[in-house]
Design an enzyme around this catalytic site. Sequence first.
Site, PDB file in Angstrom:
ATOM      1  N   ASP A  72      30.574  34.995   9.291  1.00  0.00           N
ATOM      2  CA  ASP A  72      30.879  35.608  10.681  1.00  0.00           C
ATOM      3  C   ASP A  72      31.610  35.146  11.643  1.00  0.00           C
ATOM      4  OD1 ASP A  72      29.521  33.454  11.232  1.00  0.00           O
ATOM      5  OD2 ASP A  72      27.627  34.544  12.016  1.00  0.00           O
ATOM      6  N   GLU A  73      32.700  34.189  11.137  1.00  0.00           N
ATOM      7  CA  GLU A  73      33.687  33.638  11.995  1.00  0.00           C
ATOM      8  C   GLU A  73      34.763  33.341  11.047  1.00  0.00           C
ATOM      9  OE1 GLU A  73      33.005  29.874  13.609  1.00  0.00           O
ATOM     10  OE2 GLU A  73      30.927  29.687  12.515  1.00  0.00           O
TER      11      GLU A  73
ATOM     12  N   ASP B   9      34.066  35.278  16.480  1.00  0.00           N
ATOM     13  CA  ASP B   9      32.832  34.652  16.287  1.00  0.00           C
ATOM     14  C   ASP B   9      31.883  35.983  16.566  1.00  0.00           C
ATOM     15  OD1 ASP B   9      30.689  33.520  15.399  1.00  0.00           O
ATOM     16  OD2 ASP B   9      31.014  31.900  16.723  1.00  0.00           O
TER      17      ASP B   9
END
Length: 417
Positions: free
Chosen positions: A103-104, A13
């Site tokens: 983003d993860e 993350d």
Amino acid sequence: MRKAGGATILHADLDAYFASVEQLLDPSLRGRPIAVGGGVVLAASYEARAFGVRGGMPGRRARQLCPGLRFVGGHFHEYTRLGDQVIGVLRDFTPLVERISIDEAFLDVSGAVHLFGAPAEIAEAIRHRVRAEIGLPISVGVASTKHLAKIASQVAKPDGLVVVDAGREREFLEPLPVGLIWGVGPVTGARLAGLGIRTIGELAESSTSFLEHLLGKAAGAKLSALATNVDLRRIQVTRRASSVGAQAALGAGVPTPELLRTTLGYLADRVAARLRASGRGGRTVTVRVRFTGLRSVTRSLTLAAGISATLTLTDIAVELAWSALADHPREREITLLAVSVSNLVDDVVLQLELPLDLSDDAYRPGTVAGAARWRVDRSVDAIRARFGRDAVGYATVALSDFSRVPEAFRELAERGS
DNA sequence: TCTGGGGTCCTAGGACCC
DNA sequence: TCTGGGGTCCTAGGACCC
């Protein structure tokens, strides 16, 4: 139920992603409290979070909390490009990567340990490469299940690594606040707090039936499963969206026929074009109307077959919006309109092959009008593919500007942010 | 300048069918 | 005619996540 095995699930993350990218692009922003956005905070750097600034917070409130806060314009294309680059690094370690947002991502490294070492070593290698090659801080959680790995990465932030060894899950979870559990938000958190339950350990002491009674069957069972470290979910490399939608905040406006037609036309165009691009259609159309005071209502309609024609979707959306407004005659102004299509079906092309029903109206796929609209849309799609989105469109739509946010942000959000 | 935009999942009630 | 249970689908609302 599958009991989790070794700790081979990773959750990676990126930290304060949008803000970190801005600090990467402009070194003068590093170490300073910054926020991406304007009217609303889309992301806040850790320096800003120290003052209590949070994502989703109105910009004005953020400035009150942090007088030195610097707002920076979003480089949305860069967020997309760098996010893809990070995922590329993850895929160097295993093809079992499940991206859940820009983003993860989750990784299952059980098959990669022979090549790259223990899961914890892989996690460190990922963090090192993302920092060295891309320049961004990323936190990683390692555990035996997705749910636990996700909690571990939250505990690891910022810029850290947390490994939960198999067999020590209970001990790790016990002191943590219930809010770290995916699915426990402000409402559930407050309800649990009202019963004196603040930590996951306290939650684990509650019986399943008690939690089900309190929170509903699904949520209760889920929390129970977490407390006993049972997680059925595996890594899903490919996921398909189950709905496609678009919305536009309007400020406050009186809902005139022109406003509705133009706004819903714009939104329907965005949604229908995405459906056609993925070769799908939707059977259920949902419109949301928000009034002042953030109160909102929805109206939906389910058709016999999927649609993806812009004008058909527009017509239905307008009807649904009027129906919602008619049920709330005392509301004078609306602040947002949204169009969403669900119940998605494949092979929309088939709608041209359905038997024609001339007694039906233009809403229905399979009619002469519906098929003609769909063909026009395909032509529009082809022109846009060559010359850009603004090259062609329906007159009222093309002339309108609903961009309270940049087009690039909408595109980013479509990919999941 | 008083709350982006894009999603997922769950619940409850009612219609409808067998 | 009355009574009944189970399953599926639809609609509206809401919590939550990034």
